[in-house]
Structure formats: C-alpha cells, structure tokens
Design an enzyme around this catalytic site. Structure first.
Site, PDB file in Angstrom:
ATOM      1  CD  GLU A  68      40.196  14.143  -6.391  1.00  0.00           C
ATOM      2  OE1 GLU A  68      39.836  13.001  -6.732  1.00  0.00           O
ATOM      3  OE2 GLU A  68      39.944  15.142  -7.078  1.00  0.00           O
ATOM      4  CG  ASP A  91      36.611  14.636  -5.951  1.00  0.00           C
ATOM      5  OD1 ASP A  91      36.957  15.648  -5.316  1.00  0.00           O
ATOM      6  OD2 ASP A  91      36.879  14.439  -7.154  1.00  0.00           O
ATOM      7  NE  ARG A 102      45.248  14.792 -11.803  1.00  0.00           N
ATOM      8  CZ  ARG A 102      44.669  15.132 -12.951  1.00  0.00           C
ATOM      9  NH1 ARG A 102      45.336  15.834 -13.828  1.00  0.00           N
ATOM     10  NH2 ARG A 102      43.438  14.766 -13.229  1.00  0.00           N
ATOM     11  CG  ASP A 140      36.711  10.006  -7.039  1.00  0.00           C
ATOM     12  OD1 ASP A 140      36.957   9.359  -8.075  1.00  0.00           O
ATOM     13  OD2 ASP A 140      37.208  11.115  -6.806  1.00  0.00           O
ATOM     14  CE  LYS A 158      34.482  15.969  -8.522  1.00  0.00           C
ATOM     15  NZ  LYS A 158      35.029  15.896  -9.884  1.00  0.00           N
TER      16      LYS A 158
END
Length: 357
Positions: free
Chosen positions: A309, A230, A311, A248, A237
């Site tokens: 991302e 991620d 959810r 992740d 990020k």
C-alpha cells in the site's frame, strides 16, 4: 539542586589525578570500576573523592569520534545520573572538540512514553549551566519527541483527525502554512492510490500540505508515508507482522518534524511537506488483489498484493509534488519494506537515489 561536573579527559595523567584528594584512593577506584580512560569510557565519581567536592562524571573522548558516537556517549552518560542536577562541562586537556552532539544525546535519552502508565515514574530533573548553549538541541529534541510520541501511540487513538491536530499544535508558533485536503478533494483530483488503499477503512483519508519559506532560493520537498495502521488489507499480515504496524506513519511524522525544525532554526531553506493519511484495513469495501487503480498521473496499476500500500499512496503524492512544485530535490520518507531491516539491520536507513552525490 546539586552540581554535576562532566569532565572530558583522554588519559589518566598527573593533571587528572591532581583533582583528587588521594591519588592512591582514586586509582583504586578506577581499577575497581575498570576505568582506563580509553575512548568512550565513562565513570561517575562521587564528590568526596574530589578536592572541590563536586560530583563528577569522567568522559573519555578524542577528536576521532564522529557526531553519532558523541551523541551515543551523551545518552549513556544520562543513564548514570541518579539525582536532580545542574550540569557544567570541563576539559582535562586542550581540545577543539565540539560537544554539541554529546549534549543532544544527553537530552534525548530522557525520553519516556508514559501516556498509558497510571503510576508516574520519578523524573530526574537535569538542567545545564548558562555557559552551555542548548537552544538548538531543544528544537531538535522537540521535533524528535513529536515523532516518537506519534510512533508509539496506538492506532486506536491515532486517527487522521488526531494526527492533524498534533500537526497543527506542532507548527502553531511557526511561519508554516498548513493545507488540509479531504476525501472529496482526493476523489476530484484523481488520487487513485490514496483512495484505493483507504477504502477498506471507516476512517476517511486526508492529504496534508505544509509550506515554509516559499521565497527561498533553495527549495526541497519532503513526502512522508502516513499509513496510520497497516493491517495489509485483504492480503492480511500475520499477527506478529501486524504488531508494529501502528508505526507505519513514521515517514509522515518525520516530514512534519523536519519542517518544524527548519522553521524553528530559521534556516534559509524552503521546505514543502506532502503527507497522505490513510488506514489500510480489510473489509467488504477494501480493494482486492487483481483490482486496477487509476493513479494521479493517469497510469493504471494492477494491485496483486494489498499489503504493497505504501508505494500506492506515495506515487500519488510524488506525482502531485512534481506537478505543483519544482524543488531542487525530493526526499521520500517511508517505512516502506521490512526487507530494509533484513538488509541493513535496525541501525541504518536505506536510501535509494537517482543522484550519486
């Protein structure tokens, strides 16, 4: 191979001292090492102190300890063992304490991830006396090690294909049905969240379904977040925030480890696993803040931050699970938000539920 006794005690009394050659000498040894047989105290005592001349670790416990504390003590005991050995258990007091969790902690603390280490470290070989049943602990260890290995693996090597092959190997000896759905199927079935999150990556998404004991009266569903890396997507990020994002996919790995464990133990329980596998990467094809995705259930979602991302992929998985399977309950496993660590620290997991029980 040397023998190693683990002697569980709850006090330094006459019965304990009677095991040693010289009471004054052993009391001095306890004093030097500050061993008072308080709860959770542990100490390795060399064999020349004992009448039976067997290396022994004293472990002070009582029935007030919960299973997590016993597991923790077992882990600490493992770190005291300096040589290859066969372990046997002995009790210095009358007890009904179940030390299975202690055994589990002792076994689990031997974990190492050395896939990328050239020099092999010396592995201490620990075996257990035949009187100690460790079959269940072995199954638990195998499942937990599976998760740890996948979590530790760099994203460069942790491709969707690699993850799928690891799952196949994990369940190869179990009565677990694995179904692998590809990008073409995801598009056809309107998995807008999964497709949207994955479209910035050169690696295609997948959706894995596992089924065990479908005839059981009690059925549960496990949904695991499988974001193999991620980056945050276009809502990138920070460099430090990205360092651990190879992890992740821990929810997906855990879901597969659990169904494997349930099958290994032969539990009268039906389990289905649903794990979307994606990478969330920035590129010219990635979704953008402000894009609108149409999800599996027909609802639309405006993406304001592409780093939300998890959810999105889980929403599609939850909808599909509800449509195709009517379990007693659903457990959604996800490394979903760093806010949980801010709230609860690293020792606890957060649970959000619509069922107070």
């Amino acid at each position: 191979m040397r023998e190693l006794n683990i002697l569980f005690v709850n006090s330094i009394d006459e019965n304990l001292i009677a095991n040693f050659k010289d009471s004054e000498q052993i009391n001095d040894y306890f004093e030097i090492h500050k061993f008072k047989a308080n709860k959770k105290d542990i100490i390795l005592v060399p064999k020349h102190y004992f009448k039976k001349e067997t290396d022994t670790i004293l472990v002070s416990i009582d029935n007030s300890l919960n299973k997590f504390e016993l597991c923790e003590i077992g882990s600490k005991v493992r770190k005291l063992i300096p040589f290859d050995c066969i372990i046997s258990y002995h009790f210095g007091f009358k007890t009904e304490i179940d030390v299975q969790e202690f055994t589990l902690g002792l076994i689990l603390s031997g974990y190492k991830f050395e896939k990328y280490v050239e020099a092999d470290s010396k592995e201490i070989n620990i075996q257990f006396d035949k009187s100690i049943d460790i079959d269940e602990q072995k199954f638990i260890k195998d499942s937990i090690y599976f998760v740890r290995d996948l979590v530790n693996l760099p994203a460069l090597d942790k491709t969707p294909d690699y993850f799928i092959n690891e799952v196949k190997e994990l369940i190869s000896n179990e009565q677990i049905k694995l179904t692998i759905f590809d990008k073409k199927w995801l598009l056809k079935e309107n998995f807008g969240g999964v497709i949207g999150v994955s479209q910035g990556s050169s690696k295609d998404p997948y959706f894995l379904v596992g089924e065990y004991n479908t005839d059981a009266d009690f059925q549960i569903a496990l949904i695991g977040k499988g974001v193999l890396f991620d980056s945050g997507g276009l809502s990138l990020k920070s460099p430090s925030g990205m360092e651990t994002m190879k992890t992740d996919m821990a929810g997906a790995a855990t879901a597969w480890a659990v169904i494997k464990l349930v099958a290994s133990l032969g539990l009268d329980l039906g389990v289905k696993v649903y794990t979307p596998l994606v990478e969330n990467m920035p590129s010219s094809t990635a979704i953008r803040p402000g894009d609108v995705l149409k999800m599996r259930n027909g609802k639309t979602v405006e993406v304001l931050n592409t780093d939300a991302e998890g959810r999105l992929v889980l929403a599609d998985a939850l909808t599909y699970t509800e449509e195709k399977f009517k379990p007693k309950f659903i457990i959604d496993l996800a490394t979903l938000t760093g806010a949980i660590i801010v709230s609860l620290g690293s020792e606890y997991a957060g649970l959000f539920s619509n069922d107070d029980k």
